[in-house]
Design a protein around this motif. Structure first.
Motif, PDB file in Angstrom:
ATOM      1  N   TRP A  20       0.827  -1.214   0.000  1.00  0.00           N
ATOM      2  CA  TRP A  20       0.000   0.000   0.000  1.00  0.00           C
ATOM      3  C   TRP A  20       0.861   1.264   0.000  1.00  0.00           C
ATOM      4  CZ3 TRP A  20      -0.766   3.069   4.664  1.00  0.00           C
ATOM      5  CH2 TRP A  20      -1.666   4.123   4.494  1.00  0.00           C
ATOM      6  N   LEU A  21       1.888   1.281   0.837  1.00  0.00           N
ATOM      7  CA  LEU A  21       2.762   2.455   0.876  1.00  0.00           C
ATOM      8  C   LEU A  21       3.484   2.659  -0.452  1.00  0.00           C
ATOM      9  CD1 LEU A  21       4.232   1.958   4.466  1.00  0.00           C
ATOM     10  CD2 LEU A  21       2.660   3.787   3.735  1.00  0.00           C
ATOM     11  N   GLY A  22       3.943   1.572  -1.062  1.00  0.00           N
ATOM     12  CA  GLY A  22       4.587   1.668  -2.376  1.00  0.00           C
ATOM     13  C   GLY A  22       3.618   2.100  -3.466  1.00  0.00           C
ATOM     14  N   LEU A  23       2.397   1.600  -3.395  1.00  0.00           N
ATOM     15  CA  LEU A  23       1.375   1.979  -4.372  1.00  0.00           C
ATOM     16  C   LEU A  23       1.071   3.471  -4.305  1.00  0.00           C
ATOM     17  CD1 LEU A  23      -0.719   1.051  -6.497  1.00  0.00           C
ATOM     18  CD2 LEU A  23      -2.302   0.666  -4.597  1.00  0.00           C
ATOM     19  N   ARG A  24       1.009   4.007  -3.092  1.00  0.00           N
ATOM     20  CA  ARG A  24       0.745   5.441  -2.932  1.00  0.00           C
ATOM     21  C   ARG A  24       1.852   6.276  -3.576  1.00  0.00           C
ATOM     22  NH1 ARG A  24      -1.655   7.625   1.859  1.00  0.00           N
ATOM     23  NH2 ARG A  24       0.440   8.237   2.476  1.00  0.00           N
ATOM     24  N   ILE A  25       3.080   5.804  -3.476  1.00  0.00           N
ATOM     25  CA  ILE A  25       4.195   6.496  -4.125  1.00  0.00           C
ATOM     26  C   ILE A  25       4.036   6.423  -5.638  1.00  0.00           C
ATOM     27  CG2 ILE A  25       6.689   6.398  -4.555  1.00  0.00           C
ATOM     28  CD1 ILE A  25       6.961   5.447  -1.603  1.00  0.00           C
ATOM     29  N   SER A  26       3.724   5.245  -6.146  1.00  0.00           N
ATOM     30  CA  SER A  26       3.553   5.072  -7.599  1.00  0.00           C
ATOM     31  C   SER A  26       2.432   5.947  -8.144  1.00  0.00           C
ATOM     32  CB  SER A  26       3.249   3.606  -7.924  1.00  0.00           C
ATOM     33  OG  SER A  26       4.329   2.789  -7.560  1.00  0.00           O
ATOM     34  N   GLN A  27       1.327   6.012  -7.430  1.00  0.00           N
ATOM     35  CA  GLN A  27       0.208   6.846  -7.866  1.00  0.00           C
ATOM     36  C   GLN A  27       0.620   8.316  -7.934  1.00  0.00           C
ATOM     37  OE1 GLN A  27      -2.602   5.634  -4.852  1.00  0.00           O
ATOM     38  NE2 GLN A  27      -3.678   4.261  -6.271  1.00  0.00           N
ATOM     39  N   LEU A  28       1.373   8.773  -6.938  1.00  0.00           N
ATOM     40  CA  LEU A  28       1.825  10.160  -6.930  1.00  0.00           C
ATOM     41  C   LEU A  28       2.849  10.402  -8.033  1.00  0.00           C
ATOM     42  CD1 LEU A  28       1.440  12.854  -5.503  1.00  0.00           C
ATOM     43  CD2 LEU A  28       3.285  12.199  -3.921  1.00  0.00           C
ATOM     44  N   ARG A  29       3.721   9.442  -8.288  1.00  0.00           N
ATOM     45  CA  ARG A  29       4.688   9.560  -9.382  1.00  0.00           C
ATOM     46  C   ARG A  29       3.965   9.775 -10.713  1.00  0.00           C
ATOM     47  NH1 ARG A  29       9.738   8.790  -8.281  1.00  0.00           N
ATOM     48  NH2 ARG A  29      10.383   7.513  -6.521  1.00  0.00           N
ATOM     49  N   ILE A  30       2.927   8.997 -10.936  1.00  0.00           N
ATOM     50  CA  ILE A  30       2.177   9.101 -12.185  1.00  0.00           C
ATOM     51  C   ILE A  30       1.466  10.445 -12.275  1.00  0.00           C
ATOM     52  CG2 ILE A  30       0.190   8.176 -13.449  1.00  0.00           C
ATOM     53  CD1 ILE A  30       1.095   5.367 -12.334  1.00  0.00           C
ATOM     54  N   SER A  31       0.777  10.826 -11.210  1.00  0.00           N
ATOM     55  CA  SER A  31       0.004  12.077 -11.261  1.00  0.00           C
ATOM     56  C   SER A  31       0.895  13.315 -11.351  1.00  0.00           C
ATOM     57  CB  SER A  31      -0.945  12.188 -10.067  1.00  0.00           C
ATOM     58  OG  SER A  31      -0.220  12.404  -8.877  1.00  0.00           O
ATOM     59  N   GLU A  32       2.077  13.260 -10.751  1.00  0.00           N
ATOM     60  CA  GLU A  32       2.982  14.419 -10.752  1.00  0.00           C
ATOM     61  C   GLU A  32       4.095  14.302 -11.792  1.00  0.00           C
ATOM     62  OE1 GLU A  32       2.500  17.176  -8.836  1.00  0.00           O
ATOM     63  OE2 GLU A  32       0.654  16.234  -8.128  1.00  0.00           O
ATOM     64  N   LYS A  33       4.086  13.198 -12.554  1.00  0.00           N
ATOM     65  CA  LYS A  33       5.079  12.950 -13.603  1.00  0.00           C
ATOM     66  C   LYS A  33       6.524  12.999 -13.062  1.00  0.00           C
ATOM     67  CE  LYS A  33       2.061  14.701 -17.256  1.00  0.00           C
ATOM     68  NZ  LYS A  33       0.854  14.375 -16.588  1.00  0.00           N
ATOM     69  N   HIS A  51       7.300   5.217   3.597  1.00  0.00           N
ATOM     70  CA  HIS A  51       7.630   3.874   3.130  1.00  0.00           C
ATOM     71  C   HIS A  51       8.954   3.401   3.732  1.00  0.00           C
ATOM     72  CE1 HIS A  51       7.936   0.976  -0.548  1.00  0.00           C
ATOM     73  NE2 HIS A  51       7.362   0.391   0.486  1.00  0.00           N
ATOM     74  N   LEU A  52       9.944   4.267   3.717  1.00  0.00           N
ATOM     75  CA  LEU A  52      11.247   3.901   4.270  1.00  0.00           C
ATOM     76  C   LEU A  52      11.160   3.697   5.782  1.00  0.00           C
ATOM     77  CD1 LEU A  52      14.208   3.317   3.923  1.00  0.00           C
ATOM     78  CD2 LEU A  52      14.646   5.775   4.034  1.00  0.00           C
ATOM     79  N   ASN A  53      10.398   4.539   6.458  1.00  0.00           N
ATOM     80  CA  ASN A  53      10.238   4.392   7.896  1.00  0.00           C
ATOM     81  C   ASN A  53       9.634   3.028   8.222  1.00  0.00           C
ATOM     82  OD1 ASN A  53       8.420   4.831  10.494  1.00  0.00           O
ATOM     83  ND2 ASN A  53      10.131   6.273  10.594  1.00  0.00           N
ATOM     84  N   PHE A  54       8.668   2.615   7.431  1.00  0.00           N
ATOM     85  CA  PHE A  54       8.077   1.294   7.617  1.00  0.00           C
ATOM     86  C   PHE A  54       9.140   0.212   7.431  1.00  0.00           C
ATOM     87  CE2 PHE A  54       5.987  -2.539   6.105  1.00  0.00           C
ATOM     88  CZ  PHE A  54       5.063  -2.747   7.109  1.00  0.00           C
ATOM     89  N   ALA A  55       9.936   0.355   6.381  1.00  0.00           N
ATOM     90  CA  ALA A  55      10.986  -0.627   6.104  1.00  0.00           C
ATOM     91  C   ALA A  55      12.048  -0.649   7.200  1.00  0.00           C
ATOM     92  CB  ALA A  55      11.627  -0.336   4.750  1.00  0.00           C
ATOM     93  N   GLU A  56      12.213   0.440   7.907  1.00  0.00           N
ATOM     94  CA  GLU A  56      13.190   0.500   8.996  1.00  0.00           C
ATOM     95  C   GLU A  56      12.701  -0.238  10.245  1.00  0.00           C
ATOM     96  OE1 GLU A  56      13.447   4.732   9.323  1.00  0.00           O
ATOM     97  OE2 GLU A  56      15.073   4.897   7.875  1.00  0.00           O
ATOM     98  N   TYR A  57      11.425  -0.114  10.572  1.00  0.00           N
ATOM     99  CA  TYR A  57      10.910  -0.637  11.833  1.00  0.00           C
ATOM    100  C   TYR A  57      10.220  -1.993  11.721  1.00  0.00           C
ATOM    101  CZ  TYR A  57      12.144   3.722  14.027  1.00  0.00           C
ATOM    102  OH  TYR A  57      12.854   4.779  14.517  1.00  0.00           O
ATOM    103  N   ALA A  58       9.552  -2.264  10.629  1.00  0.00           N
ATOM    104  CA  ALA A  58       8.784  -3.510  10.521  1.00  0.00           C
ATOM    105  C   ALA A  58       9.637  -4.765  10.683  1.00  0.00           C
ATOM    106  CB  ALA A  58       8.007  -3.543   9.207  1.00  0.00           C
ATOM    107  N   PRO A  59      10.813  -4.854  10.064  1.00  0.00           N
ATOM    108  CA  PRO A  59      11.559  -6.113  10.198  1.00  0.00           C
ATOM    109  C   PRO A  59      11.906  -6.481  11.645  1.00  0.00           C
ATOM    110  CG  PRO A  59      12.419  -4.845   8.365  1.00  0.00           C
ATOM    111  CD  PRO A  59      11.452  -3.951   9.100  1.00  0.00           C
ATOM    112  N   ILE A  60      12.396  -5.545  12.429  1.00  0.00           N
ATOM    113  CA  ILE A  60      12.789  -5.884  13.800  1.00  0.00           C
ATOM    114  C   ILE A  60      11.569  -6.223  14.651  1.00  0.00           C
ATOM    115  CG2 ILE A  60      12.851  -3.492  14.662  1.00  0.00           C
ATOM    116  CD1 ILE A  60      15.217  -6.381  15.652  1.00  0.00           C
TER     117      ILE A  60
END
Length: 133
Positions: A20-33, A51-60
């Motif tokens: 979901w976090l990655g999808l939100r980035i992709s959607q914004l990339r498309i809309s903002e070119k 997204h990065l914050n999630f990747a930092e904390y979720a694994p541990i």
């Protein structure tokens, strides 16, 4: 073979949040070119950081959940802790879009869950408590 339902369900939920976090980035990339990087767009910076914050904390946290579940067995309180973590990560994602209370609750829940599980893991390791004792 171990069956760790709390860890399994939490890891699955975390994978969905990561998507979901990655999808939100992709959607914004498309809309903002924006093809690469953040394009100087503050919304893109915020979503990338979420997204990065999630990747930092979720694994541990996922590792701690699994290890505690292996050491003590599946317990009701661990389900609650895992749910608090997952809800907090969703709130943080929305919070990074400007919903300040969501960000604050997301940070607070993540830190409390991580620190609580870490302290309990140290305690279990130090005392040698296991379901067999």
């Amino acid at each position: 073979m171990f069956f760790l339902p709390v860890a399994l369900v939490t890891a699955g939920a975390a994978a969905l949040i990561n998507f979901w976090l990655g999808l939100r980035i992709s959607q914004l990339r498309i809309s903002e070119k924006i093809l690469v990087g953040d394009g100087g767009n503050p919304r893109m910076v915020a979503r990338m950081r979420a997204h990065l914050n999630f990747a930092e904390y979720a694994p541990i946290v996922l590792i701690l959940i699994a290890l505690v579940e292996m050491a003590r067995g599946t317990q009701y309180w661990l389900w609650i802790v895992a749910a608090v973590f997952i809800v907090g990560r969703v709130l943080h994602g929305f919070g990074m879009d400007g919903w300040r209370i969501g960000r604050m609750l997301g940070i607070l829940s993540t830190m409390l869950v991580m620190l609580g599980l870490a302290a309990y893991a140290v305690y279990l390791g130090y005392t040698g408590l296991s379901p067999l004792r």
